[in-house]
Design a protein around this motif. Structure first.
Motif, PDB file in Angstrom:
ATOM      1  N   SER A   1      12.224  32.960  22.567  1.00  0.00           N
ATOM      2  CA  SER A   1      12.376  33.135  21.137  1.00  0.00           C
ATOM      3  C   SER A   1      12.968  31.936  20.712  1.00  0.00           C
ATOM      4  O   SER A   1      13.732  31.219  21.247  1.00  0.00           O
ATOM      5  CB  SER A   1      13.558  34.079  21.007  1.00  0.00           C
ATOM      6  OG  SER A   1      13.871  34.195  19.358  1.00  0.00           O
ATOM      7  N   ARG A   2      12.356  31.601  19.598  1.00  0.00           N
ATOM      8  CA  ARG A   2      12.743  30.388  18.814  1.00  0.00           C
ATOM      9  C   ARG A   2      14.220  30.491  18.051  1.00  0.00           C
ATOM     10  O   ARG A   2      14.991  29.394  17.978  1.00  0.00           O
ATOM     11  CB  ARG A   2      12.029  30.098  17.603  1.00  0.00           C
ATOM     12  CG  ARG A   2      12.048  30.961  16.689  1.00  0.00           C
ATOM     13  CD  ARG A   2      10.900  30.750  15.254  1.00  0.00           C
ATOM     14  NE  ARG A   2      10.991  31.584  14.178  1.00  0.00           N
ATOM     15  CZ  ARG A   2      11.816  31.770  13.151  1.00  0.00           C
ATOM     16  NH1 ARG A   2      12.454  30.606  12.985  1.00  0.00           N
ATOM     17  NH2 ARG A   2      11.772  32.655  12.232  1.00  0.00           N
ATOM     18  N   HIS A   3      14.728  31.557  18.274  1.00  0.00           N
ATOM     19  CA  HIS A   3      16.189  31.677  17.799  1.00  0.00           C
ATOM     20  C   HIS A   3      17.054  31.477  19.068  1.00  0.00           C
ATOM     21  O   HIS A   3      18.268  31.325  18.700  1.00  0.00           O
ATOM     22  CB  HIS A   3      16.601  33.025  17.373  1.00  0.00           C
ATOM     23  CG  HIS A   3      15.600  33.113  15.749  1.00  0.00           C
ATOM     24  ND1 HIS A   3      16.044  32.470  14.758  1.00  0.00           N
ATOM     25  CD2 HIS A   3      14.573  33.994  15.510  1.00  0.00           C
ATOM     26  CE1 HIS A   3      15.178  32.755  13.723  1.00  0.00           C
ATOM     27  NE2 HIS A   3      14.348  33.882  14.190  1.00  0.00           N
TER      28      HIS A   3
ATOM     29  N   PRO B   1      19.657  49.735  11.581  1.00  0.00           N
ATOM     30  CA  PRO B   1      21.083  48.876  11.565  1.00  0.00           C
ATOM     31  C   PRO B   1      20.587  47.539  12.395  1.00  0.00           C
ATOM     32  O   PRO B   1      20.996  46.520  12.466  1.00  0.00           O
ATOM     33  CB  PRO B   1      21.964  49.642  12.457  1.00  0.00           C
ATOM     34  CG  PRO B   1      21.578  50.978  11.998  1.00  0.00           C
ATOM     35  CD  PRO B   1      20.335  51.015  12.218  1.00  0.00           C
ATOM     36  N   ARG B   2      19.500  47.776  13.200  1.00  0.00           N
ATOM     37  CA  ARG B   2      19.070  46.538  14.023  1.00  0.00           C
ATOM     38  C   ARG B   2      18.032  45.623  13.354  1.00  0.00           C
ATOM     39  O   ARG B   2      17.881  44.546  14.197  1.00  0.00           O
ATOM     40  CB  ARG B   2      18.637  46.899  15.531  1.00  0.00           C
ATOM     41  CG  ARG B   2      19.923  47.563  16.181  1.00  0.00           C
ATOM     42  CD  ARG B   2      19.136  48.818  17.436  1.00  0.00           C
ATOM     43  NE  ARG B   2      20.063  49.015  18.298  1.00  0.00           N
ATOM     44  CZ  ARG B   2      20.823  50.214  17.898  1.00  0.00           C
ATOM     45  NH1 ARG B   2      20.711  50.684  16.809  1.00  0.00           N
ATOM     46  NH2 ARG B   2      21.568  50.466  18.666  1.00  0.00           N
ATOM     47  N   LEU B   3      17.732  45.689  12.245  1.00  0.00           N
ATOM     48  CA  LEU B   3      16.483  45.111  11.699  1.00  0.00           C
ATOM     49  C   LEU B   3      17.323  43.789  10.978  1.00  0.00           C
ATOM     50  O   LEU B   3      17.369  44.130   9.399  1.00  0.00           O
ATOM     51  CB  LEU B   3      15.604  46.139  10.681  1.00  0.00           C
ATOM     52  CG  LEU B   3      15.005  47.020  11.467  1.00  0.00           C
ATOM     53  CD1 LEU B   3      13.997  47.519  10.489  1.00  0.00           C
ATOM     54  CD2 LEU B   3      13.860  46.282  12.408  1.00  0.00           C
ATOM     55  N   ARG B   4      18.045  43.096  11.691  1.00  0.00           N
ATOM     56  CA  ARG B   4      18.774  42.154  10.767  1.00  0.00           C
ATOM     57  C   ARG B   4      18.188  40.665  10.895  1.00  0.00           C
ATOM     58  O   ARG B   4      18.720  39.768  10.303  1.00  0.00           O
ATOM     59  CB  ARG B   4      20.199  41.832  11.512  1.00  0.00           C
ATOM     60  CG  ARG B   4      20.971  43.121  11.389  1.00  0.00           C
ATOM     61  CD  ARG B   4      22.203  43.100  12.158  1.00  0.00           C
ATOM     62  NE  ARG B   4      23.043  44.306  12.024  1.00  0.00           N
ATOM     63  CZ  ARG B   4      24.278  44.595  12.839  1.00  0.00           C
ATOM     64  NH1 ARG B   4      24.607  43.333  13.499  1.00  0.00           N
ATOM     65  NH2 ARG B   4      24.846  45.749  12.593  1.00  0.00           N
ATOM     66  N   SER B   5      16.911  40.558  11.612  1.00  0.00           N
ATOM     67  CA  SER B   5      16.313  39.181  11.554  1.00  0.00           C
ATOM     68  C   SER B   5      14.735  39.557  11.166  1.00  0.00           C
ATOM     69  O   SER B   5      14.335  40.646  11.378  1.00  0.00           O
ATOM     70  CB  SER B   5      16.498  38.661  12.868  1.00  0.00           C
ATOM     71  OG  SER B   5      15.943  39.363  13.820  1.00  0.00           O
ATOM     72  N   GLY B   6      13.980  38.489  10.682  1.00  0.00           N
ATOM     73  CA  GLY B   6      12.828  38.599  10.632  1.00  0.00           C
ATOM     74  C   GLY B   6      12.043  38.806  12.080  1.00  0.00           C
ATOM     75  O   GLY B   6      11.037  39.505  11.902  1.00  0.00           O
ATOM     76  N   GLU B   7      12.564  38.400  13.199  1.00  0.00           N
ATOM     77  CA  GLU B   7      11.736  38.724  14.534  1.00  0.00           C
ATOM     78  C   GLU B   7      12.099  40.157  14.852  1.00  0.00           C
ATOM     79  O   GLU B   7      10.930  40.647  15.132  1.00  0.00           O
ATOM     80  CB  GLU B   7      12.585  38.014  15.543  1.00  0.00           C
ATOM     81  CG  GLU B   7      11.855  37.942  17.090  1.00  0.00           C
ATOM     82  CD  GLU B   7      12.745  37.224  17.829  1.00  0.00           C
ATOM     83  OE1 GLU B   7      12.307  36.984  18.939  1.00  0.00           O
ATOM     84  OE2 GLU B   7      13.912  36.681  17.504  1.00  0.00           O
ATOM     85  N   ALA B   8      13.145  40.621  14.253  1.00  0.00           N
ATOM     86  CA  ALA B   8      13.259  42.400  14.722  1.00  0.00           C
ATOM     87  C   ALA B   8      12.208  42.877  13.787  1.00  0.00           C
ATOM     88  O   ALA B   8      11.732  44.018  14.288  1.00  0.00           O
ATOM     89  CB  ALA B   8      14.770  42.436  14.634  1.00  0.00           C
ATOM     90  N   VAL B   9      12.487  42.572  12.618  1.00  0.00           N
ATOM     91  CA  VAL B   9      11.269  43.339  11.660  1.00  0.00           C
ATOM     92  C   VAL B   9       9.694  43.100  12.127  1.00  0.00           C
ATOM     93  O   VAL B   9       9.178  44.175  12.175  1.00  0.00           O
ATOM     94  CB  VAL B   9      11.454  42.878  10.253  1.00  0.00           C
ATOM     95  CG1 VAL B   9      10.534  43.350   9.310  1.00  0.00           C
ATOM     96  CG2 VAL B   9      12.723  42.826   9.792  1.00  0.00           C
TER      97      VAL B   9
END
Length: 257
Positions: free
Chosen positions: A233-235, A187-195
């Motif tokens: 982080s760039r986000h 459920p926490r893989l919602r962004s490219g950074e997390a992946v």
């Protein structure tokens, strides 16, 4: 003749219905999560723990991911220190939940102690779904108490059954720990950074597993996430940038990260 209009019903009945619904949801969450405790109990005794050790671990530690990490390291021949460190790393998230829920829940006395013990993924999630303090408290206690009851009940069932399982792999129980981690991660893989962080951590674990003792590859993989969290982080919004205060549309498009 009185001309006064009848008193309009207040919002209380609606609020009470919402609280009852939240409590029923907590019960259903408790049953569904508790059933997963069968896998933990069976794996614990199949990994070398006796029934009482498995139940003390379940009742005191009471955080599924950490429990599976502990028995995974011990069952793989790792040291108790490595098992404890892996469990602590996975349990840190509960501390963050506690900080978020602090304004809505008791902090001292027996209720404060119970709150600390019952702060888990499920109780935090159901508490977060409430819109008022009453709903948040109802969600927290309903999910926390029922998960605790059913998790320990089914852990006992699994621990007793695990004594008669010669080969956990034959029942698919050897994959339960990995499944628990994936359930926490997905459920926490919602962004490219997390992946990207997840992939990097998995690669580190794969590379170090053949050369490090059991338990240490988990810590090495966790270190990837720690390092990534320390890097800028760039986000993350830069001070002075982002949508202007009066730009409602920009704020809506930005949304929560």
């Amino acid at each position: 003749m009185s001309t006064a209009s009848p008193t309009a019903p207040g919002p209380r009945p609606t609020a009470e219905r919402r609280v009852r619904t939240i409590r029923r949801t907590g019960l259903s969450i408790g049953v569904a999560t508790g059933l997963y405790g069968i896998s933990f109990g069976a794996l614990a005794t199949a990994s070398g723990l006796d029934v009482w050790q498995a139940m003390v671990l379940s009742a005191v530690m009471f955080t599924g991911g950490s429990q599976f990490a502990f028995i995974g390291v011990v069952g793989g021949g790792g040291s108790a220190l490595g098992a404890a460190l892996a469990s602590v790393l996975l349990g840190i998230r509960n501390t963050l939940y506690g900080l978020i829920l602090a304004p809505s829940l008791p902090r001292g006395g027996l209720r404060g102690f119970a709150r600390a013990q019952l702060t888990i993924d499920e109780s935090a999630a159901l508490a977060a779904s409430g819109t008022t303090t009453e709903e948040k408290r109802a969600g927290f206690w309903a999910a926390g108490v029922w998960v605790y009851v059913f998790w320990n009940l089914f852990s006992l069932v699994g621990a007793l059954a695990g004594q008669f399982v010669a080969d956990p792999a034959a029942w698919g129980l050897d994959a339960a720990a990995a499944a628990a981690f994936l359930a926490l991660l997905w459920p926490r893989l919602r962004s490219g950074e997390a992946v990207a962080i997840a992939v990097a951590a998995a690669l580190v674990a794969l590379v170090t597993a053949p050369s490090l003792p059991p338990g240490l590859p988990v810590l090495a993989a966790a270190a990837v996430a720690v390092v990534a969290g320390l890097l800028p982080s760039r986000h993350r919004p830069v001070h002075g940038s982002g949508p202007r205060t009066g730009d409602a549309r920009g704020a809506e498009e930005e949304g929560p990260r």
